[in-house]
Design an enzyme around this catalytic site. Structure first.
Site, PDB file in Angstrom:
ATOM      1  CG  ASP A   1      44.535  46.952  42.277  1.00 41.86           C
ATOM      2  OD1 ASP A   1      45.539  46.323  42.655  1.00 41.86           O
ATOM      3  OD2 ASP A   1      44.010  46.801  41.154  1.00 41.86           O
ATOM      4  NE  ARG A   2      46.214  41.555  43.069  1.00 40.80           N
ATOM      5  CZ  ARG A   2      46.327  40.301  42.707  1.00 40.80           C
ATOM      6  NH1 ARG A   2      46.959  39.443  43.485  1.00 40.80           N
ATOM      7  NH2 ARG A   2      45.828  39.869  41.570  1.00 40.80           N
TER       8      ARG A   2
ATOM      9  CG  ASP B   1      48.677  45.491  43.948  1.00 46.15           C
ATOM     10  OD1 ASP B   1      48.269  46.559  44.442  1.00 46.15           O
ATOM     11  OD2 ASP B   1      48.193  44.996  42.923  1.00 46.15           O
TER      12      ASP B   1
ATOM     13  CE  LYS C   1      42.580  43.937  43.059  1.00 45.61           C
ATOM     14  NZ  LYS C   1      42.329  43.567  41.662  1.00 45.61           N
TER      15      LYS C   1
ATOM     16  CG  ASP D   1      47.600  48.098  40.268  1.00 43.83           C
ATOM     17  OD1 ASP D   1      47.937  47.170  41.022  1.00 43.83           O
ATOM     18  OD2 ASP D   1      46.531  48.084  39.629  1.00 43.83           O
TER      19      ASP D   1
ATOM     20  CB  SER E   1      48.355  43.897  38.951  1.00 38.20           C
ATOM     21  OG  SER E   1      47.883  43.671  40.233  1.00 38.20           O
ATOM     22  CG  HIS E   2      49.998  40.562  41.381  1.00 37.03           C
ATOM     23  ND1 HIS E   2      48.881  40.921  40.661  1.00 37.03           N
ATOM     24  CD2 HIS E   2      50.203  39.261  41.142  1.00 37.03           C
ATOM     25  CE1 HIS E   2      48.420  39.860  40.021  1.00 37.03           C
ATOM     26  NE2 HIS E   2      49.199  38.838  40.307  1.00 37.03           N
TER      27      HIS E   2
ATOM     28  CB  SER F   1      42.839  37.808  43.959  1.00 43.68           C
ATOM     29  OG  SER F   1      41.822  38.720  43.588  1.00 43.68           O
TER      30      SER F   1
HETATM   31  C1  G16 Z   1      43.008  41.263  38.796  1.00 41.65           C
HETATM   32  C2  G16 Z   1      41.536  41.518  38.828  1.00 41.65           C
HETATM   33  C3  G16 Z   1      40.908  40.813  39.997  1.00 41.65           C
HETATM   34  C4  G16 Z   1      41.263  39.345  39.973  1.00 41.65           C
HETATM   35  C5  G16 Z   1      42.764  39.174  39.920  1.00 41.65           C
HETATM   36  C6  G16 Z   1      43.168  37.727  39.725  1.00 41.65           C
HETATM   37  O1  G16 Z   1      43.613  41.877  39.893  1.00 41.65           O
HETATM   38  O2  G16 Z   1      41.263  42.895  38.926  1.00 41.65           O
HETATM   39  O3  G16 Z   1      39.537  41.006  39.923  1.00 41.65           O
HETATM   40  O4  G16 Z   1      40.761  38.689  41.097  1.00 41.65           O
HETATM   41  O5  G16 Z   1      43.271  39.878  38.814  1.00 41.65           O
HETATM   42  O6  G16 Z   1      42.661  37.276  38.505  1.00 41.65           O
HETATM   43  P1  G16 Z   1      43.080  35.893  37.886  1.00 41.65           P
HETATM   44  O7  G16 Z   1      42.691  34.867  38.906  1.00 41.65           O
HETATM   45  O8  G16 Z   1      42.315  35.799  36.611  1.00 41.65           O
HETATM   46  O9  G16 Z   1      44.576  35.906  37.703  1.00 41.65           O
HETATM   47  P2  G16 Z   1      44.949  42.723  39.734  1.00 41.65           P
HETATM   48  O10 G16 Z   1      45.264  43.219  41.098  1.00 41.65           O
HETATM   49  O11 G16 Z   1      45.953  41.739  39.203  1.00 41.65           O
HETATM   50  O12 G16 Z   1      44.617  43.769  38.734  1.00 41.65           O
END
Ligand code: G16
Length: 544
Positions: free
Chosen positions: A282-283, A278, A377, A280, A113-114, A366
């Site tokens: 999705d954000r 971000d 997302k 991948d 992800s990010h 997030s």
């Molecule tokens: C992932 C999850 C999200 C979550 C985020 C933060 O996002 O898909 O549902 O809100 O992590 O999670 P945490 O607070 O446990 O770090 P991504 O974009 O990182 O895949």
């Protein structure tokens, strides 16, 4: 083509977190580590034998190597068709779209992800099920259980496949299809949004936009959709070429890491609309001129205006937000007379609600929002939603959001992250808070009266599964809230997240600075949890 069995030994640290298995690249490079996890996926997902599997990633360091490993292991494990994005690339929402469109039995998405990339950065693997969404907990627990016993894996001997040439080829019995990673997704976006109207907005000459792809996977999607299909002028997309190390930055669309668009949307010469996505894809982060839209507000505005958007003009059935997300969308749902669900953090918890038609839109604090168009997302989708809305209402981002506050009130919101703290200290802090919960309701904390205090537990309304200990919630009589939880996506130590929300109905107060409004709650939150004494930190690492 002969499948061989290679001996390994089980690893005990392969339990998927909030969003798949995330570790340092060097952890994945340990001999057999990646392969064992993949074998656990193949062993636990029997539909993949003889079935179709989609594969792609965010292009980060180790993406291409991992795709080659998956090709060899998929062939050895009897996968019938493997669909791979050209270059080994697929954004997370595009992967979801492709799994659904081609009725695949699942997908493997390579992304952290990010989180930063590069040889010293992070890597990750997510398994998505046949509905296109992240594997629910029952599936991730099954995969985890398999990782505890996997002591050999199946693979075939094969030279590396050229990932850059679109086309089909056979690897033994398995058909490998290398596809354009953008086309199917772009086609879906054109169905949901009024491309003609957005094109007109861009061609009018009085509307300027910037999109920061952060050297991550959304670059090719944004170039094609925004610049080529919608006619935004060249240069609208910045940092649009995916790089294995994201150009040395954090592909995290927030005010700190996407600062270039913050600067270029400031002042009288700032662009009208700016957005970022971000690693991948999705954000999303949404900005107007001199205006930041919190992800919680973005979701609420989307819900309130969905009927103005082509793909949602018949209205929305219901909405959902993760528990720490502000309650702004709850007010819209109440106004519309539709259901609003509160789920634990993690997109996977929206899956059943989307599949069962309970909700149309959902989102998280997030920087994530999405709808039932895919089961993930979706960063660019959110940007297109806003673009479409701006074209319909012909108002600025700031006007749309302030009008929204006027109607529904404003949920001021901030999040404090304390990153890289000792795991034991973080767990002790949460345990201590948990002990305090029974005595809190009815008490006063700094002038705020506690209405409820609990450790959030969620019972999925569709399958009845229960997820406990999902975060400490302290709700006050005036609608304000403090939420504490430990992140499930970090790769080093623990990250304590403290989420703060204050509701303000009076429009005269809506223009106040968030930091000023939140100061009393910040004080209560840090003192109640004894953050300084327990973590040694007087300040958070990141404030969003
Ligand atoms: C992932 C999850 C999200 C979550 C985020 C933060 O996002 O898909 O549902 O809100 O992590 O999670 P945490 O607070 O446990 O770090 P991504 O974009 O990182 O895949």
């Amino acid at each position: 083509m002969k499948s061989t069995l290679i001996c390994s030994h089980p690893f005990d640290d392969q339990r998927p977190g909030t969003s798949g298995l995330r570790k340092k690249v060097r952890d994945f490079q340990v001999p057999h580590y990646l392969e064992n996890f993949l074998q656990a996926i193949f062993d636990s997902q029997s539909d993949l034998r003889g079935g179709t599997l989609v594969v792609g990633g965010d292009g980060r360091y180790y993406n291409r190597e991992a795709v080659q490993v998956i090709i060899r292991m998929a062939a050895a494990n009897g996968v019938s068709t493997l669909i791979i994005g050209q270059g080994g690339l697929l954004s997370t929402p595009a992967a979801s779209c492709i799994i659904r469109k081609y009725q695949a039995n699942g997908g493997i998405i390579l992304s952290a992800s990010h989180n930063p990339g590069g040889p010293d950065g992070d890597f990750g693997i997510k398994f998505n099920t046949a509905n296109g969404g992240p594997a629910p907990e029952v599936v991730t627990e099954l995969i985890y259980a398999c990782t505890r016993t996997v002591d050999c894996y199946r693979s075939v001997e094969l030279d590396a496949i050229d990932l850059d040439v679109i086309g089909e080829q056979r690897v033994g019995e398995m058909l490998v299809k290398l596809i354009d990673p953008v086309a199917d997704y772009a086609e879906l976006m054109a169905k949901l949004f009024d491309f003609e109207l957005i094109r007109k907005r861009f061609s009018g000459g009085d509307f300027r936009m910037l999109f920061d792809a952060m050297h991550a996977v959304t670059g090719p999607y944004a170039h094609q959709i925004l610049e080529q299909q919608l006619g935004a002028k060249a240069g609208t997309v910045i940092n649009g070429k995916p790089k294995a190390d994201f150009g040395g930055g954090h592909p995290d669309p927030n005010l700190v890491h996407a600062h270039e668009i913050v600067e270029r949307s400031s002042g009288t010469d700032g662009v009208d609309f700016a957005a970022a996505s971000d690693g991948d894809g999705d954000r999303n982060m949404i900005l107007g001129r001199d205006f930041f839209v919190t992800p919680s507000d973005s979701l609420a505005v989307m819900a309130a205006n969905a009927h103005l958007i082509k793909g949602y003009r018949d209205g929305i059935r219901g909405v959902a937000r993760s528990m720490p997300t502000s309650q702004a969308v709850d007010r819209v749902a109440e106004h519309l007379g539709i259901s609003c669900y509160e789920t634990p953090t993690g997109w996977k918890f929206f899956g059943n609600l989307l599949d069962d038609g309970c909700i149309t839109l959902c989102g998280e604090e997030s920087f994530g929002s999405g709808s039932d168009h895919v089961q993930e997302k979706d960063g660019l989708w959110a940007v297109l939603f806003w673009l479409n809305l701006l074209a319909v209402r012909r108002q600025s981002v700031a006007e749309i959001v302030t009008e929204h506050w006027h109607t529904y009130g404003r949920n001021f919101y901030t999040r404090y992250d304390y990153e890289g703290i000792e795991i034991e200290s973080a767990e002790a802090l949460i345990a201590e808070l948990r002990k305090q919960l029974p005595r809190l309701p009815g008490s006063k904390l700094g002038g705020y009266e506690v209405e409820y205090a609990d450790d959030f537990s969620y019972t999925d309304p569709i399958d009845g599964s229960i997820s406990e200990r999902q975060g400490i919630r302290i709700g006050f009589k005036d609608g304000s809230r403090i939420v504490y939880r430990l992140s499930g996506t970090g790769t080093q130590g623990a990250t304590l997240r403290v989420y703060l929300e204050a509701y303000e109905a009076d429009p005269e107060q809506h223009g106040r600075e968030t930091a000023e409004v939140m100061a009393p709650l910040v004080k209560i939150a840090t003192e109640l949890a004894e953050i300084k004494a327990r973590t040694g930190r007087s300040d958070p690492t990141v404030i969003t």
